[in-house]
Design a protein around this motif. Structure first.
Motif, short mmCIF file in Angstrom:
data_model
loop_
_atom_site.label_atom_id
_atom_site.label_comp_id
_atom_site.label_asym_id
_atom_site.label_seq_id
_atom_site.Cartn_x
_atom_site.Cartn_y
_atom_site.Cartn_z
N HIS A 1 0.76 -1.27 -0.06
CA HIS A 1 -0.22 0.16 0.00
C HIS A 1 0.89 1.30 0.06
O HIS A 1 1.99 1.13 0.13
CB HIS A 1 -0.82 -0.04 1.30
CG HIS A 1 -0.33 -0.08 2.58
ND1 HIS A 1 0.46 1.04 3.01
CD2 HIS A 1 0.17 -1.04 3.33
CE1 HIS A 1 1.00 0.75 4.21
NE2 HIS A 1 0.83 -0.35 4.30
N ARG B 1 -6.54 1.78 -0.59
CA ARG B 1 -6.53 0.73 -1.43
C ARG B 1 -5.32 -0.21 -1.21
O ARG B 1 -4.16 0.24 -0.76
CB ARG B 1 -6.33 1.29 -2.85
CG ARG B 1 -5.27 2.29 -3.16
CD ARG B 1 -5.44 2.87 -4.53
NE ARG B 1 -4.37 4.01 -4.89
CZ ARG B 1 -3.80 4.52 -6.03
NH1 ARG B 1 -4.45 3.90 -6.88
NH2 ARG B 1 -3.11 5.60 -6.09
N VAL C 1 -14.15 -4.10 4.68
CA VAL C 1 -13.62 -4.24 6.16
C VAL C 1 -14.58 -5.12 6.72
O VAL C 1 -15.70 -4.73 6.77
CB VAL C 1 -13.55 -2.80 6.45
CG1 VAL C 1 -12.84 -3.25 7.96
CG2 VAL C 1 -12.53 -2.08 6.07
N TYR D 1 -7.58 -2.34 10.33
CA TYR D 1 -8.77 -3.03 9.84
C TYR D 1 -8.36 -4.45 9.33
O TYR D 1 -7.36 -4.56 8.86
CB TYR D 1 -9.14 -2.11 8.35
CG TYR D 1 -9.26 -0.59 8.61
CD1 TYR D 1 -10.48 -0.18 8.97
CD2 TYR D 1 -8.45 0.28 8.44
CE1 TYR D 1 -11.03 1.22 9.11
CE2 TYR D 1 -8.45 1.71 8.45
CZ TYR D 1 -9.84 2.11 8.94
OH TYR D 1 -10.13 3.22 9.07
N ARG E 1 -12.52 -4.82 -5.28
CA ARG E 1 -13.00 -4.32 -4.15
C ARG E 1 -13.04 -5.45 -3.08
O ARG E 1 -13.17 -6.74 -3.28
CB ARG E 1 -14.41 -3.63 -4.15
CG ARG E 1 -14.53 -2.68 -5.10
CD ARG E 1 -16.02 -2.29 -5.36
NE ARG E 1 -16.02 -1.22 -6.34
CZ ARG E 1 -16.15 -0.07 -6.11
NH1 ARG E 1 -16.00 0.57 -4.83
NH2 ARG E 1 -15.84 1.02 -7.35
N ILE F 1 -9.76 -7.28 6.77
CA ILE F 1 -10.35 -7.68 5.64
C ILE F 1 -10.06 -9.14 5.27
O ILE F 1 -9.04 -9.82 5.60
CB ILE F 1 -10.00 -7.03 4.41
CG1 ILE F 1 -8.44 -7.22 3.71
CG2 ILE F 1 -10.30 -5.33 4.55
CD1 ILE F 1 -8.19 -6.59 2.44
N ILE G 1 -10.47 -0.63 -0.65
CA ILE G 1 -10.80 -1.19 0.45
C ILE G 1 -12.06 -0.38 1.03
O ILE G 1 -11.92 0.66 1.52
CB ILE G 1 -9.64 -1.15 1.67
CG1 ILE G 1 -8.50 -1.88 1.01
CG2 ILE G 1 -10.23 -1.87 2.94
CD1 ILE G 1 -8.54 -3.24 0.51
#
Length: 232
Positions: free
Chosen positions: A3, A11, A81, A67, A78, A69, A27
């Motif tokens: 990132h 993202r 979270v 976060y 996409r 995911i 995200i």
């Protein structure tokens, strides 16, 4: 997965071991204040990523955010979270650029970026299914490593690696016999092994290879290198 630093949208970017771009994932449900690190771990057999929005160079944030995911597929554009932690430190603001997840205890570990001789480590338990949680981190101990910019915990043998702008440091964990979990107090009081690393303009990331005995390193600034360092 990687990132950008502060100033970007929320993202992630996928790349392979040759450094080739493999995808970009937005995200959903996350903000991007100062993303600094990302950790890969399994929870209940589900491959997850923990994104650390934990940077605080000016020591001005009352809390930081992490976060979780579910790890995306390369065909995804996409990801949502699924859990959020709002984290405070017990003694006030701390600058942090390195996080990792101790899968043996479902513990999120945050390492401060200290300009002094010792960095502080804090932990947050991940044993709740709540989608949003507020937590005060627990002090785990100190390590004699200044300017920590990256961290990872091996998913199988629980070795711990810290990277700095210059080199890396490896800890072999002490374990509790009954539960086979990391004894953080004993581990952090042990002597780390220095791992010399190649020059990087601003080295801020490290992770273990799950199959090979070695670590991957990368850096901020373009062109961004991707380096593998074997561990004997």
């Amino acid at each position: 997965w990687t990132h950008n630093d502060s100033g970007d949208s929320p993202r992630l970017f996928a790349f392979d071991t040759d450094g080739r771009h493999r995808g970009e994932v937005k995200i959903e449900g996350a903000e991007h204040v100062d993303w600094e690190d990302i950790a890969s771990y399994d929870i209940g057999g589900v491959a997850s990523l923990m994104i650390g929005d934990v940077g605080d160079n000016r020591l001005s944030r009352q809390s930081v955010t992490c976060y979780r995911i579910v790890e995306p597929q390369l065909t995804d554009d996409r990801a949502k979270v699924v859990q959020t932690w709002s984290i405070r430190y017990p003694e006030g603001s701390r600058d942090c650029e390195a996080i990792a997840v101790d899968g043996s205890q479902q513990l999120l570990v945050l390492a401060t970026k200290s300009k002094g001789l010792q960095a502080e480590l804090y932990g947050v338990k991940l044993d709740s299914d709540r989608k949003y949680q507020e937590a005060t981190a627990t002090f785990l101990g100190k390590v004699p490593i200044p300017f920590i910019t990256g961290m990872d915990i091996h998913p199988h043998d629980h070795r711990i690696v810290f990277s700095t702008y210059l080199d890396a440091f490896l800890y072999q964990p002490a374990r509790m016999r009954e539960t086979a979990t990391i004894d953080w107090s004993e581990t952090l009081n042990s002597q780390p092994r220095l791992v010399p690393t190649p020059f990087r303009r601003q080295g801020e990331a490290v992770c273990f290879d799950r199959n090979l005995n070695g670590i991957w390193l990368t850096s901020e600034k373009k062109p961004t290198p991707l380096m593998f360092v074997p561990l004997e």
